[in-house]
Design a protein around this motif. Structure first.
Motif: not given
Length: 295
Positions: A188, A176, A191-196
């Motif tokens: 994104e 990921y 549903g993946v929080d890329v900035p985090f």
């Protein structure tokens, strides 16, 4: 007794063990740099300062709070990792889409600020830090005695390096993360929080530097200069291994430590520069580094 290069075998092995310990520090430090550059594209010149911060926080924990080495082995990387997360959110986040040289200049400035702050408080003299009692003895192999703490450093370094490589290259989380760097909008959409994930990656990278600082504290005297004294060599390790190559950083760091140790036996005057000579040779033959991808 059998001799090699004019030294008893036990003395030669002792020098190689010292080189392997240095190589362990190179491996962890260059691993953090490779993670940050390979996944975020940032040349993190503040890495040496954050390594130094890990060592000084360990010394401060013992002298000001009475915290043990074992507590600081966990606490220092977490604290520095949180500081790194703040750096990423407030500073680095603003320069991802522009020329990488800005990242180098920014992190270099951060390194100067961190080092200058600690120098103003503690000066440049080194502070001693003793190994914990559990690791203070020696291992008797009959033909050779090894300081227990140095063996511990090598074992921890190898475990941490292999675990980091496995996490990034062989797990779903790592896939990921790599995908998020290549195509953040697509990831994104799942549903993946890329900035985090980006912030977490930088925090983990600088946390590895702090871990190296904790491990180094009982081996070298802790001082605000310990980072600046090693960061150039570590960058050379990363270049030789291949910028952004995690496996390259691990293998090259450990190997160059052994080469340094052997050079101290064969030709001591060359031991301080052998890394840079090898870097120049590798760049001539393979500009992308030993494990880097040729373009």
């Amino acid at each position: 007794m059998t001799e090699i290069f004019g030294l008893p075998v036990s003395a030669l092995i002792g020098q190689l063990i010292i080189g392997l310990v240095n190589g362990s520090f190179y491996a962890i430090l260059s691993l953090g740099l490779a993670v940050i550059f390979g996944l975020l594209g940032i040349i993190n010149f503040s890495h040496g300062a954050l390594y130094m911060m890990g060592g000084i926080l360990t010394w401060m924990g013992l002298n000001y709070l009475g915290a043990s080495y074992w507590v600081m082995l966990v606490a220092a990387p977490i604290i520095v990792g949180l500081i790194g997360a703040v750096m990423e959110l407030t500073l680095l986040k603003r320069i991802y889409r522009i020329d990488p040289v800005y990242g180098l200049l920014l992190t270099f400035g951060v390194a100067l600020v961190i080092e200058g702050g600690f120098r103003s408080i503690y000066g440049v003299s080194g502070q001693p830090y003793s190994a914990p009692d559990e690791l203070a003895g020696v291992l008797d192999l009959h033909f050779l005695t090894l300081p227990t703490y140095r063996v511990w450093v090598v074992l921890v370094s190898v475990v941490v390096c292999v675990a980091t490589w496995f996490l990034i290259e062989r797990t779903k989380v790592g896939s990921y993360l790599r995908a998020a760097i290549e195509n953040p909008k697509l990831v994104e959409a799942f549903g993946v929080d890329v900035p985090f994930m980006v912030t977490l990656t930088y925090a983990v990278g600088v946390g590895l530097a702090a871990l190296a600082g904790v491990l180094a504290a009982p081996v070298i005297q802790v001082s605000p200069l310990m980072g600046s004294n090693s960061i150039i060599t570590v960058f050379a390790v990363v270049v030789i291994g291949g910028m952004g190559s995690i496996a390259g950083s691990i293998v090259t760091g450990l190997s160059l430590g052994l080469i340094e140790g052997l050079t101290r036996v064969v030709y001591p005057e060359l031991s301080e520069t052998i890394v840079f000579i090898l870097m120049a040779l590798i760049l001539v033959v393979r500009p992308a580094g030993l494990f880097g991808k040729q373009r």
